[in-house]
Structures are given as C-alpha cells and as structure tokens.
Design an enzyme around this catalytic site. Structure first.
Site, PDB file in Angstrom:
ATOM      1  CE  LYS A 185      -4.225  -1.241   2.513  1.00 30.87           C
ATOM      2  NZ  LYS A 185      -5.076  -0.780   3.606  1.00 30.87           N
TER       3      LYS A 185
ATOM      4  CG  ASP B  63      -8.622   1.405   3.667  1.00 29.45           C
ATOM      5  OD1 ASP B  63      -9.452   0.568   3.255  1.00 29.45           O
ATOM      6  OD2 ASP B  63      -7.430   1.129   3.916  1.00 29.45           O
TER       7      ASP B  63
HETATM    8  P1  NAP Z   1      -0.951  -1.317  11.540  1.00 27.54           P
HETATM    9  O1  NAP Z   1      -0.549  -0.207  10.618  1.00 27.54           O
HETATM   10  O2  NAP Z   1      -0.030  -2.474  11.740  1.00 27.54           O
HETATM   11  O3  NAP Z   1      -1.271  -0.671  12.991  1.00 27.54           O
HETATM   12  C1  NAP Z   1      -1.579  -1.496  14.070  1.00 27.54           C
HETATM   13  C2  NAP Z   1      -2.059  -0.630  15.238  1.00 27.54           C
HETATM   14  O4  NAP Z   1      -2.503  -1.511  16.283  1.00 27.54           O
HETATM   15  C3  NAP Z   1      -0.985   0.258  15.843  1.00 27.54           C
HETATM   16  O5  NAP Z   1      -1.571   1.447  16.301  1.00 27.54           O
HETATM   17  C4  NAP Z   1      -0.499  -0.603  17.020  1.00 27.54           C
HETATM   18  O6  NAP Z   1       0.064   0.146  18.069  1.00 27.54           O
HETATM   19  C5  NAP Z   1      -1.797  -1.199  17.480  1.00 27.54           C
HETATM   20  N1  NAP Z   1      -1.620  -2.420  18.257  1.00 27.54           N
HETATM   21  C6  NAP Z   1      -1.215  -3.640  17.796  1.00 27.54           C
HETATM   22  N2  NAP Z   1      -1.185  -4.533  18.812  1.00 27.54           N
HETATM   23  C7  NAP Z   1      -1.560  -3.848  19.934  1.00 27.54           C
HETATM   24  C8  NAP Z   1      -1.737  -4.232  21.298  1.00 27.54           C
HETATM   25  N3  NAP Z   1      -1.490  -5.490  21.714  1.00 27.54           N
HETATM   26  N4  NAP Z   1      -2.152  -3.296  22.177  1.00 27.54           N
HETATM   27  C9  NAP Z   1      -2.406  -2.028  21.760  1.00 27.54           C
HETATM   28  N5  NAP Z   1      -2.261  -1.606  20.481  1.00 27.54           N
HETATM   29  C10 NAP Z   1      -1.844  -2.518  19.585  1.00 27.54           C
HETATM   30  O7  NAP Z   1      -2.326  -1.953  11.083  1.00 27.54           O
HETATM   31  P2  NAP Z   1      -3.510  -1.262  10.238  1.00 27.54           P
HETATM   32  O8  NAP Z   1      -3.328  -1.577   8.796  1.00 27.54           O
HETATM   33  O9  NAP Z   1      -3.649   0.154  10.654  1.00 27.54           O
HETATM   34  O10 NAP Z   1      -4.767  -2.140  10.730  1.00 27.54           O
HETATM   35  C11 NAP Z   1      -5.291  -2.012  12.052  1.00 27.54           C
HETATM   36  C12 NAP Z   1      -6.560  -2.860  12.156  1.00 27.54           C
HETATM   37  O11 NAP Z   1      -7.546  -2.337  11.275  1.00 27.54           O
HETATM   38  C13 NAP Z   1      -6.379  -4.333  11.766  1.00 27.54           C
HETATM   39  O12 NAP Z   1      -7.168  -5.121  12.619  1.00 27.54           O
HETATM   40  C14 NAP Z   1      -6.937  -4.400  10.355  1.00 27.54           C
HETATM   41  O13 NAP Z   1      -7.457  -5.674  10.038  1.00 27.54           O
HETATM   42  C15 NAP Z   1      -8.055  -3.371  10.454  1.00 27.54           C
HETATM   43  N6  NAP Z   1      -8.402  -2.792   9.157  1.00 27.54           N
HETATM   44  C16 NAP Z   1      -9.687  -2.937   8.757  1.00 27.54           C
HETATM   45  C17 NAP Z   1     -10.086  -2.399   7.566  1.00 27.54           C
HETATM   46  C18 NAP Z   1     -11.508  -2.577   7.157  1.00 27.54           C
HETATM   47  O14 NAP Z   1     -11.826  -2.302   5.979  1.00 27.54           O
HETATM   48  N7  NAP Z   1     -12.395  -2.979   8.052  1.00 27.54           N
HETATM   49  C19 NAP Z   1      -9.176  -1.689   6.750  1.00 27.54           C
HETATM   50  C20 NAP Z   1      -7.858  -1.546   7.193  1.00 27.54           C
HETATM   51  C21 NAP Z   1      -7.479  -2.114   8.412  1.00 27.54           C
HETATM   52  P3  NAP Z   1       1.655   0.489  18.071  1.00 27.54           P
HETATM   53  O15 NAP Z   1       1.810   1.683  17.165  1.00 27.54           O
HETATM   54  O16 NAP Z   1       1.943   0.799  19.498  1.00 27.54           O
HETATM   55  O17 NAP Z   1       2.371  -0.730  17.560  1.00 27.54           O
END
Ligand code: NAP
Length: 267
Positions: free
Chosen positions: A65, A101
């Site tokens: 991405k 998104d």
């Molecule tokens: P990402 O860039 O890897 O970011 C992950 C986030 O989660 C960071 O803020 C991280 O905090 C936090 N995190 C991970 N483990 C944690 C824990 N144990 N305790 C507290 N915070 C934690 O991922 P992303 O792409 O933004 O995706 C995030 C979520 O959104 C995923 O579940 C993904 O499946 C979902 N999503 C859904 C859609 C949809 O269309 N529904 C679209 C995109 C993403 P740190 O910065 O401290 O590591």
C-alpha cells in the site's frame, strides 16, 4: 471481459473477489476479480504489466500500500494517508491511485446515520487504518484525539491532522467517557477476545466503529451494545472501501446490498 484484481502478499484469504464479483453479477457486468501475489521487489513491474495487459483496476493491500504511491498518480487523500489501496487504469496517462479506506470510514458512518460534524472523536491506533480514520473524522468537522500504545506514533499522526491531540492508552477511559465517536483502528480484538477500551468508559450516546472484521462481533462491540451505544462492525468499512473502488472503476452505482450479502456470507 474486464479484469479487476488485488495485489498483495499473501492474498489467499481475501474477501474482495466474492464481494466484487457479486456486484458484477448483480449489474450484469462481464468482469472477473482475481488475486495476484507478486514478489515484494516486483511491485513496479506488476503495475506496469497490469497496465500493459489491459487490467481495468487493482486493489492494493499489505505489503504494497505505501510503496504503490511511487508508481501511480495519487489523489490528495491517498497522498495525505500515505497509502494507495485502489488503482484505476481507465484514464489517460499514468494509472490513478486512491485510498478508498477513507471513503469506507465515511460511508460506514453515513450508512448508520451518524453525524460527525461538531463531535468529539477518539481514534485508538496510529497505523494505516487510523490515519484514514483520523483524516475522515477531522475533514467532517470532528475534534480528533488519537490514542496509541506507542505515544510517539500517536503524536506523529495527530501532527498531520487539523486540531488533533494525542496521547497514550492510559487516559482512554476519561477521553471515551466524554466522547461522541470512538473508532478502534488497532488490531486488538483479532487474536484474543479483548477490547482496547475499558468497558466502563462506554455509554449510550457513543457511536463505535471497530475496524477489526475477523471476528465480526468483537469484545468492544459487544461491550458497546450492552450500554446501548450505536455499533458499526468492521465489515461495513471493508464493504464501503470496495463499493467506492467498484464505483470508480465501473462508473456505476454499486449494488451495495448484493456486495454486503456476499461479504457477510463469508465472515
Ligand atoms: P498497523 O498499521 O499495523 O497498525 C496497528 C495498530 O494496532 C498500531 O496502532 C499498534 O500500536 C496497534 N496495536 C497492535 N497490537 C496492539 C496491542 N497489543 N495493544 C495495543 N495496540 C496494539 O495496522 P492497520 O493496517 O492500521 O490495521 C489495524 C486494524 O484495522 C487491523 O485489525 C486491520 O485488520 C483493520 N483494518 C480494517 C479495515 C476494514 O476495511 N475494516 C481496513 C484496514 C485495516 P503500536 O503503534 O503501538 O504498535
């Protein structure tokens, strides 16, 4: 026949093929949606090759991405978010890159009649999903607070968003108690039945969107429903990012109900 698809690695469990193909079938569009897993070093060649082959549109997912920005002509929102998840090969010149998104978030709230203007909103997380969420909320006139486990990442995101503040997860309870809108944009709730927000902070006047869609009914959403909050599951965001891409590619209104049914059948 038109060909659309998804570039990612891995893409084996993607829900996009059945969701988009349900839309083509409903509208009688002669098209298929296929998944591609190029080597991470071959993204540029894959995009050029897709253009040369006459592929009409591609979605882009992890790990491509952010790198896709360098290979397409991005619109303003994709540039602000720093990630492209939809490429349209239909125009003249370079392929156009979008981030649907953001539309997925905006249209999810609209579908549930949640007004964002003038609200206090809390975004939990500071990754890619949180960036899209924070920009949408701020653009709609919400005051945004970004809370993240790693506070420096929350601060970096808030610095890019008009009027946003940042903090850690420790002050979440107080923030959410006083908020109108809450979005979980972390992966918390996927692997274990755990919520990133203390249940005591939730209240009936809150609208809660959880970006997590596996599982669909997360602990956060169950806690929120229990206190009478408005709840929006992650499949809405997934649906509407797909709907937005479908409409950009085909120039037609997407059959939202058919796409939603195909998606939810598989969750
Ligand atoms: P990402 O860039 O890897 O970011 C992950 C986030 O989660 C960071 O803020 C991280 O905090 C936090 N995190 C991970 N483990 C944690 C824990 N144990 N305790 C507290 N915070 C934690 O991922 P992303 O792409 O933004 O995706 C995030 C979520 O959104 C995923 O579940 C993904 O499946 C979902 N999503 C859904 C859609 C949809 O269309 N529904 C679209 C995109 C993403 P740190 O910065 O401290 O590591």
């Amino acid at each position: 026949m038109q060909v659309f698809g998804l570039l990612g690695n891995p893409v084996g469990h993607s829900l996009s093929p059945p969701m988009h193909e349900a839309g083509y079938d409903e509208l009688g569009i002669d098209a298929r949606y296929v998944t591609f897993e190029p080597d991470p070093d071959d993204l540029g060649a894959a995009i050029e090759g897709a253009a040369a082959l006459g592929i009409a549109g591609l979605n882009v997912t992890i790990p491509f991405k952010e790198d896709a920005l360098a290979h397409v002509e991005t619109d303003e929102m994709a540039a602000r978010i720093g990630a492209v998840n939809t490429i349209d090969f239909g125009g003249e010149g370079s392929p156009a890159g979008y981030n649907t998104d953001a539309a997925g978030v905006r249209r999810s709230f609209a579908h549930h009649d949640v007004t964002l203007a003038g609200t206090d909103a809390v975004v939990v997380g500071a990754g890619g999903a949180a960036r899209a969420v924070a920009f949408v909320l701020a653009d709609a006139g919400a005051s945004v607070h970004v809370a993240n486990r790693t506070v420096s990442r929350a601060e970096a995101l808030a610095a890019d968003v008009d009027g946003a503040t940042a903090g850690g997860l420790d002050a979440l309870e107080r923030r959410v108690s006083n908020a109108d809108v809450l979005v979980n944009a972390t992966s918390v709730g996927m692997e274990e039945d755990r919520s990133p927000v203390p249940a005591d902070a939730l209240h009936a006047d809150l609208a809660v969107l959880d970006a997590v869609y596996r599982p669909l009914d997360t602990r956060l959403l169950r806690d929120a429903r229990e206190v009478g909050a408005t709840t929006i599951d992650g499949a809405w965001m997934l649906l509407y990012q797909g709907v937005e891409a479908f409409e950009r590619w085909t120039g037609r209104g997407a059959p939202v109900d058919a796409m939603n049914a195909a998606l939810r059948d598989r969750l």
